[in-house]
Design a protein around this motif. Structure first.
Motif, mmCIF file in Angstrom:
data_model
loop_
_atom_site.group_PDB
_atom_site.id
_atom_site.type_symbol
_atom_site.label_atom_id
_atom_site.label_comp_id
_atom_site.label_asym_id
_atom_site.label_seq_id
_atom_site.Cartn_x
_atom_site.Cartn_y
_atom_site.Cartn_z
ATOM 1 N N GLU A 42 31.816 5.264 43.621
ATOM 2 C CA GLU A 42 33.028 5.938 43.137
ATOM 3 C C GLU A 42 33.425 7.082 44.089
ATOM 4 O O GLU A 42 34.601 7.204 44.482
ATOM 5 N N ASP A 43 32.468 7.900 44.487
ATOM 6 C CA ASP A 43 32.778 9.002 45.410
ATOM 7 C C ASP A 43 33.229 8.451 46.759
ATOM 8 O O ASP A 43 34.136 9.003 47.392
ATOM 9 N N ALA A 44 32.590 7.390 47.215
ATOM 10 C CA ALA A 44 32.959 6.809 48.520
ATOM 11 C C ALA A 44 34.415 6.338 48.486
ATOM 12 O O ALA A 44 35.185 6.567 49.431
ATOM 13 N N ARG A 45 34.818 5.723 47.375
ATOM 14 C CA ARG A 45 36.217 5.260 47.234
ATOM 15 C C ARG A 45 37.174 6.453 47.299
ATOM 16 O O ARG A 45 38.199 6.404 47.983
ATOM 17 N N ALA A 46 36.818 7.516 46.594
ATOM 18 C CA ALA A 46 37.688 8.707 46.558
ATOM 19 C C ALA A 46 37.790 9.328 47.958
ATOM 20 O O ALA A 46 38.863 9.777 48.371
ATOM 21 N N LYS A 53 37.903 14.118 63.685
ATOM 22 C CA LYS A 53 37.622 13.055 62.701
ATOM 23 C C LYS A 53 36.761 13.618 61.569
ATOM 24 O O LYS A 53 35.948 14.523 61.790
ATOM 25 N N ALA A 54 36.955 13.076 60.366
ATOM 26 C CA ALA A 54 36.233 13.590 59.193
ATOM 27 C C ALA A 54 35.191 12.584 58.725
ATOM 28 O O ALA A 54 35.502 11.423 58.472
ATOM 29 N N MET A 55 33.950 13.076 58.630
ATOM 30 C CA MET A 55 32.834 12.253 58.135
ATOM 31 C C MET A 55 32.340 12.880 56.831
ATOM 32 O O MET A 55 32.003 14.065 56.815
ATOM 33 N N THR A 56 32.335 12.116 55.748
ATOM 34 C CA THR A 56 31.931 12.667 54.451
ATOM 35 C C THR A 56 30.699 11.912 53.944
ATOM 36 O O THR A 56 30.469 10.777 54.361
ATOM 37 N N ALA A 64 33.274 -1.588 49.267
ATOM 38 C CA ALA A 64 34.310 -0.837 48.544
ATOM 39 C C ALA A 64 35.326 -0.158 49.455
ATOM 40 O O ALA A 64 36.437 0.143 49.031
ATOM 41 N N VAL A 65 34.934 0.157 50.697
ATOM 42 C CA VAL A 65 35.854 0.897 51.579
ATOM 43 C C VAL A 65 36.071 0.142 52.882
ATOM 44 O O VAL A 65 35.255 -0.690 53.274
ATOM 45 N N ARG A 66 37.172 0.474 53.559
ATOM 46 C CA ARG A 66 37.490 -0.241 54.806
ATOM 47 C C ARG A 66 37.045 0.539 56.044
ATOM 48 O O ARG A 66 36.996 -0.007 57.130
ATOM 49 N N VAL A 67 36.752 1.832 55.871
ATOM 50 C CA VAL A 67 36.336 2.639 57.030
ATOM 51 C C VAL A 67 34.854 2.380 57.333
ATOM 52 O O VAL A 67 34.125 1.885 56.473
ATOM 53 N N PRO A 68 34.405 2.710 58.566
ATOM 54 C CA PRO A 68 32.991 2.495 58.895
ATOM 55 C C PRO A 68 32.052 3.270 57.958
ATOM 56 O O PRO A 68 32.330 4.421 57.617
ATOM 57 N N ILE A 103 32.284 7.178 56.328
ATOM 58 C CA ILE A 103 31.601 7.577 55.097
ATOM 59 C C ILE A 103 30.105 7.314 55.237
ATOM 60 O O ILE A 103 29.690 6.201 55.567
ATOM 61 N N VAL A 104 29.323 8.355 55.016
ATOM 62 C CA VAL A 104 27.870 8.221 55.022
ATOM 63 C C VAL A 104 27.455 7.888 53.591
ATOM 64 O O VAL A 104 27.800 8.616 52.656
#
Ligand SMILES: Cc1cc2nc3c(=O)[nH]c(=O)nc-3n(C[C@H](O)[C@H](O)[C@H](O)COP(=O)(O)O)c2cc1C
Length: 370
Positions: A166-170, A157-160, A216-220, A179-180
């Protein structure tokens, strides 16, 4: 009341508490201790050659059978490292000039030459991660859609980590699983590629950034920056995060690899003691203010390009450590330093946060808002 969140289910952990893969601080012992307590430990991969990284991953596996992560910086200035030949003579002379003042005070040989080009380590380290298959690949200071895809092909799994919506959306569009959201209070480097002219654009506070990223995002989303106890965990959940990532709190633990002079300063400092500086590495980072950060800034000397600054100042940092003198030593630290007064085992940090958060939630559920 259970603190198991969507993050716990996704990563196979018991508590939604992540220990940052801090360069120079997060070794196998720290990671295993956090994982053993039910959190997620992340191993530091920054500047670690491939062979050593493989050994460290295997050492974590000897110490724990729980899921853990491995962290890399993906900054474009490391892939490949910027060539020091590009630094103008006058810039180099001014930077070495101020470093030479520090060297003289510390009894180190002065230098005028160009620092060497750093080794190109990121691609090889990433291949090791793909081969060793830890549960999570954690990346900072940039993200790479191809790397995320290759992780997914290997079941990783990838955690960024993002500092802006804007970066979180990308990152979400590129397939990041978690996403942290790194708020401005955070210790260490601002998690952004390149180098903004000012640190302001990448220093939105955790309180303001987390709800916007969560919307903005659907992931945790995991909240980072300024969190050191159960109050911070409950606040982060209220803001829409599904967990927390802590750096500074874990610097001051028994298993952290941080130097003793540095741990001591974290325990002694209050929240006004940090500064956002580019004097340590050439990139914006929050660290304890000391003679190095302040006198470099006041000198007006230019800072060398990203990462080269750290290589150039390496002998000053080493001498400072050897002399047990924190005045010239880089001490990445967040504003939460003012909340930290003890040096527990890392497992105790996880257990205490869970216990405190549960007590707060119980009280709030009873309608006790006093
Ligand atoms: C000493 C130190 C080193 C760090 N090194 C890294 C690193 O190598 N990779 C990374 O992703 N984040 C690193 N960070 C940043 C953390 O991931 C995180 O954003 C930050 O620590 C959270 O804020 P806090 O310090 O208030 O807990 C570091 C932080 C500190 C304090």
């Amino acid at each position: 009341m259970s603190l198991r969140t969507r993050l716990c289910a996704l990563l196979g952990i018991e508590h939604p508490i992540v220990q940052s893969g801090m360069g120079g601080v997060a070794g196998p012992e720290l990671v295993a201790e956090v994982c053993g307590a039910g959190g997620l430990g992340i191993l530091a991969g920054l500047n670690v050659p491939a062979g050593d990284l493989r050994k460290a991953i295997r050492r974590v596996r000897e110490l724990t059978d729980r899921p853990f992560g491995v962290n890399l910086w993906l900054h474009s200035g490391l892939r490949p490292p910027i060539d020091p030949a590009t630094i103008p003579e006058a810039t180099l002379a001014q930077a070495q000039g101020v470093l030479n003042q520090f060297r003289t005070r510390l009894g180190v040989r002065t230098a005028v030459e160009r620092p060497p080009r750093g080794p190109d380590l990121v691609s090889e380290a990433f291949e090791v991660i793909l081969e060793e298959r830890p549960a999570i690949f954690s990346s900072a200071l940039g993200f790479d859609p191809t790397m995320i895809k290759r992780c997914h092909e290997r079941g990783i799994k990838a955690m960024t980590m993002a500092t802006t919506v804007e970066d979180a959306r990308a990152m979400a569009a590129a397939g990041a699983d978690v996403i942290v959201a790194q708020g401005g209070e955070a210790g260490g480097h601002r998690s952004v590629d390149g180098k903004p002219v000012s640190p302001d654009t990448t220093s939105v506070s955790t309180m303001v950034l987390v709800p916007q990223v969560a919307e903005a995002v659907r992931v945790p989303v995991v909240a980072a920056g300024g969190i050191a106890d159960g109050r911070g965990l409950v606040a982060a959940l209220a803001l829409g995060a599904t967990g927390i990532l802590l750096g500074t709190r874990f610097v001051a633990t028994r298993e952290s690899m941080a130097a003793e002079i540095y741990k001591k300063r974290v325990l002694e400092s209050d929240s006004t003691a940090t500064t956002l500086t580019d004097t340590i590495s050439g990139l914006w980072a929050r660290a304890l203010r000391n003679r190095f950060t302040e006198e470099y800034r006041q000198s007006g000397a230019p800072v060398l390009p990203p990462h080269i600054q750290r290589v150039a100042a390496g002998d000053v940092f080493q001498a400072s450590l050897k002399n047990q003198d924190p005045d010239y030593y880089p001490m990445m630290t967040g504003q939460s330093t003012g909340l930290i007064h003890d040096l527990p085992a890392a497992a105790e940090v996880v257990e205490t946060i869970v216990r405190e958060a549960q007590a707060i939630l119980d009280r709030l559920c009873r309608g006790d808002l006093s």
